[in-house]
Design a protein around this motif. Structure first.
Motif, PDB file in Angstrom:
ATOM      1  N   ASN A  92      41.901  46.885  52.708  1.00 13.14           N
ATOM      2  CA  ASN A  92      40.665  47.526  51.783  1.00 13.14           C
ATOM      3  C   ASN A  92      40.576  48.784  51.422  1.00 13.14           C
ATOM      4  N   GLN A  93      42.198  49.093  51.121  1.00 13.08           N
ATOM      5  CA  GLN A  93      41.916  50.592  50.485  1.00 13.08           C
ATOM      6  C   GLN A  93      42.606  50.399  48.971  1.00 13.08           C
ATOM      7  N   MET A  94      41.997  51.166  48.136  1.00 13.53           N
ATOM      8  CA  MET A  94      42.529  51.169  46.949  1.00 13.53           C
ATOM      9  C   MET A  94      43.808  51.896  46.572  1.00 13.53           C
ATOM     10  N   VAL A  95      44.788  51.414  46.124  1.00 10.25           N
ATOM     11  CA  VAL A  95      45.940  52.201  46.213  1.00 10.25           C
ATOM     12  C   VAL A  95      46.517  52.186  44.441  1.00 10.25           C
ATOM     13  N   LEU A  96      47.119  53.396  44.094  1.00  8.08           N
ATOM     14  CA  LEU A  96      47.828  53.438  42.890  1.00  8.08           C
ATOM     15  C   LEU A  96      49.055  52.537  42.879  1.00  8.08           C
ATOM     16  N   ASP A  97      49.301  51.814  41.996  1.00 11.32           N
ATOM     17  CA  ASP A  97      50.480  50.722  41.868  1.00 11.32           C
ATOM     18  C   ASP A  97      51.436  51.263  40.753  1.00 11.32           C
ATOM     19  N   LYS A  98      52.213  52.155  40.860  1.00 11.83           N
ATOM     20  CA  LYS A  98      53.035  52.832  40.095  1.00 11.83           C
ATOM     21  C   LYS A  98      54.013  51.839  39.771  1.00 11.83           C
ATOM     22  N   SER A  99      54.361  50.960  40.394  1.00  8.59           N
ATOM     23  CA  SER A  99      55.608  50.007  40.242  1.00  8.59           C
ATOM     24  C   SER A  99      55.096  48.624  39.412  1.00  8.59           C
ATOM     25  N   HIS A 100      53.590  48.653  39.327  1.00 10.04           N
ATOM     26  CA  HIS A 100      53.039  47.275  39.089  1.00 10.04           C
ATOM     27  C   HIS A 100      53.728  46.053  39.739  1.00 10.04           C
ATOM     28  N   LYS A 101      54.056  46.137  41.077  1.00  4.99           N
ATOM     29  CA  LYS A 101      54.496  45.143  41.788  1.00  4.99           C
ATOM     30  C   LYS A 101      53.742  44.806  43.013  1.00  4.99           C
ATOM     31  N   LEU A 102      52.741  45.564  43.391  1.00  6.15           N
ATOM     32  CA  LEU A 102      52.295  45.182  44.497  1.00  6.15           C
ATOM     33  C   LEU A 102      51.398  43.985  44.589  1.00  6.15           C
ATOM     34  N   ASN A 103      51.199  43.292  45.613  1.00  4.28           N
ATOM     35  CA  ASN A 103      50.478  42.316  45.720  1.00  4.28           C
ATOM     36  C   ASN A 103      49.015  42.584  46.050  1.00  4.28           C
ATOM     37  N   GLY A 104      48.040  41.773  45.733  1.00  2.00           N
ATOM     38  CA  GLY A 104      46.777  41.883  45.873  1.00  2.00           C
ATOM     39  C   GLY A 104      46.038  41.933  44.632  1.00  2.00           C
ATOM     40  N   ARG A 105      44.541  42.111  44.856  1.00  5.51           N
ATOM     41  CA  ARG A 105      43.595  41.979  43.555  1.00  5.51           C
ATOM     42  C   ARG A 105      43.909  43.449  43.000  1.00  5.51           C
ATOM     43  N   GLY A 106      44.127  43.450  41.570  1.00  9.63           N
ATOM     44  CA  GLY A 106      44.466  44.595  40.823  1.00  9.63           C
ATOM     45  C   GLY A 106      43.490  44.811  39.654  1.00  9.63           C
ATOM     46  N   ALA A 107      43.263  46.224  39.337  1.00 10.74           N
ATOM     47  CA  ALA A 107      42.522  46.634  38.039  1.00 10.74           C
ATOM     48  C   ALA A 107      43.399  47.597  37.255  1.00 10.74           C
ATOM     49  N   TYR A 108      43.093  47.477  35.853  1.00  8.05           N
ATOM     50  CA  TYR A 108      43.999  48.212  35.319  1.00  8.05           C
ATOM     51  C   TYR A 108      42.771  49.152  34.406  1.00  8.05           C
ATOM     52  N   ILE A 109      43.274  50.657  34.279  1.00  3.00           N
ATOM     53  CA  ILE A 109      42.792  51.356  33.358  1.00  3.00           C
ATOM     54  C   ILE A 109      43.870  52.188  32.228  1.00  3.00           C
ATOM     55  N   CYS A 110      43.177  52.583  31.194  1.00  3.37           N
ATOM     56  CA  CYS A 110      44.196  53.191  30.463  1.00  3.37           C
ATOM     57  C   CYS A 110      44.646  54.584  30.935  1.00  3.37           C
ATOM     58  N   LYS A 111      45.973  54.921  30.436  1.00  4.92           N
ATOM     59  CA  LYS A 111      46.119  56.528  30.980  1.00  4.92           C
ATOM     60  C   LYS A 111      45.610  57.383  30.018  1.00  4.92           C
ATOM     61  N   ASP A 112      44.463  57.389  30.133  1.00  3.54           N
ATOM     62  CA  ASP A 112      43.559  58.177  29.362  1.00  3.54           C
ATOM     63  C   ASP A 112      42.449  58.848  29.924  1.00  3.54           C
ATOM     64  N   LYS A 113      41.981  60.080  29.832  1.00  2.00           N
ATOM     65  CA  LYS A 113      41.227  60.922  30.351  1.00  2.00           C
ATOM     66  C   LYS A 113      39.875  60.267  30.311  1.00  2.00           C
ATOM     67  N   GLN A 114      39.355  60.089  29.118  1.00  2.15           N
ATOM     68  CA  GLN A 114      37.968  59.449  28.806  1.00  2.15           C
ATOM     69  C   GLN A 114      37.809  57.969  29.739  1.00  2.15           C
ATOM     70  N   CYS A 115      38.748  57.181  29.531  1.00  3.88           N
ATOM     71  CA  CYS A 115      38.712  55.913  30.160  1.00  3.88           C
ATOM     72  C   CYS A 115      38.483  55.943  31.840  1.00  3.88           C
ATOM     73  N   PHE A 116      39.254  57.167  32.268  1.00  4.54           N
ATOM     74  CA  PHE A 116      39.205  57.487  33.723  1.00  4.54           C
ATOM     75  C   PHE A 116      37.814  57.818  33.965  1.00  4.54           C
ATOM     76  N   GLU A 117      37.570  59.062  33.423  1.00  4.17           N
ATOM     77  CA  GLU A 117      36.013  59.463  33.681  1.00  4.17           C
ATOM     78  C   GLU A 117      34.994  58.376  33.303  1.00  4.17           C
ATOM     79  N   LYS A 118      35.004  57.582  32.424  1.00  2.00           N
ATOM     80  CA  LYS A 118      34.072  56.538  32.217  1.00  2.00           C
ATOM     81  C   LYS A 118      34.134  55.409  33.467  1.00  2.00           C
ATOM     82  N   CYS A 119      35.258  55.146  33.910  1.00  2.00           N
ATOM     83  CA  CYS A 119      35.523  54.174  35.058  1.00  2.00           C
ATOM     84  C   CYS A 119      34.925  54.900  36.219  1.00  2.00           C
ATOM     85  N   ILE A 120      35.015  56.046  36.388  1.00  4.38           N
ATOM     86  CA  ILE A 120      34.401  56.994  37.534  1.00  4.38           C
ATOM     87  C   ILE A 120      32.891  57.026  37.724  1.00  4.38           C
TER      88      ILE A 120
END
Ligand SMILES: [Zn+2]
Length: 84
Positions: free
Chosen positions: A30-58
């Protein structure tokens, strides 16, 4: 396999090629981890590589809701480094 795999950003809800998104995965402990390889198993979520999207999702806790666990300060800093 299609060349483009579209995924939805949890902040702006636009479908984008997953290569232009950051993937965050909830690991078994139950830790959130950054999946740089896009290969990790588990429930995933995506955000744009975009500062505005990042701030919005925070602000909206969109990642927290998508993955049902809390984002850590460490992970926030790690994601920030990967924004374009
Ligand atoms: Zn977005």
């Amino acid at each position: 396999m299609p060349k483009e795999t579209l995924r939805m950003c949890v902040a702006c809800r636009q479908m984008k090629d997953k290569r232009s998104l950051i993937r965050v995965v909830r690991s078994k402990d139950n830790q959130m981890v950054l999946d740089k390889s896009h290969k990790l198993n588990g429930r995933g979520a995506y955000i744009c590589k975009d500062k505005q999207c990042f701030e919005k999702c925070i602000k909206s806790k969109a990642l927290n809701r998508a993955l049902k666990c809390d984002i850590t300060d460490d992970l926030m800093n790690e994601i920030k480094k990967n924004l374009e």
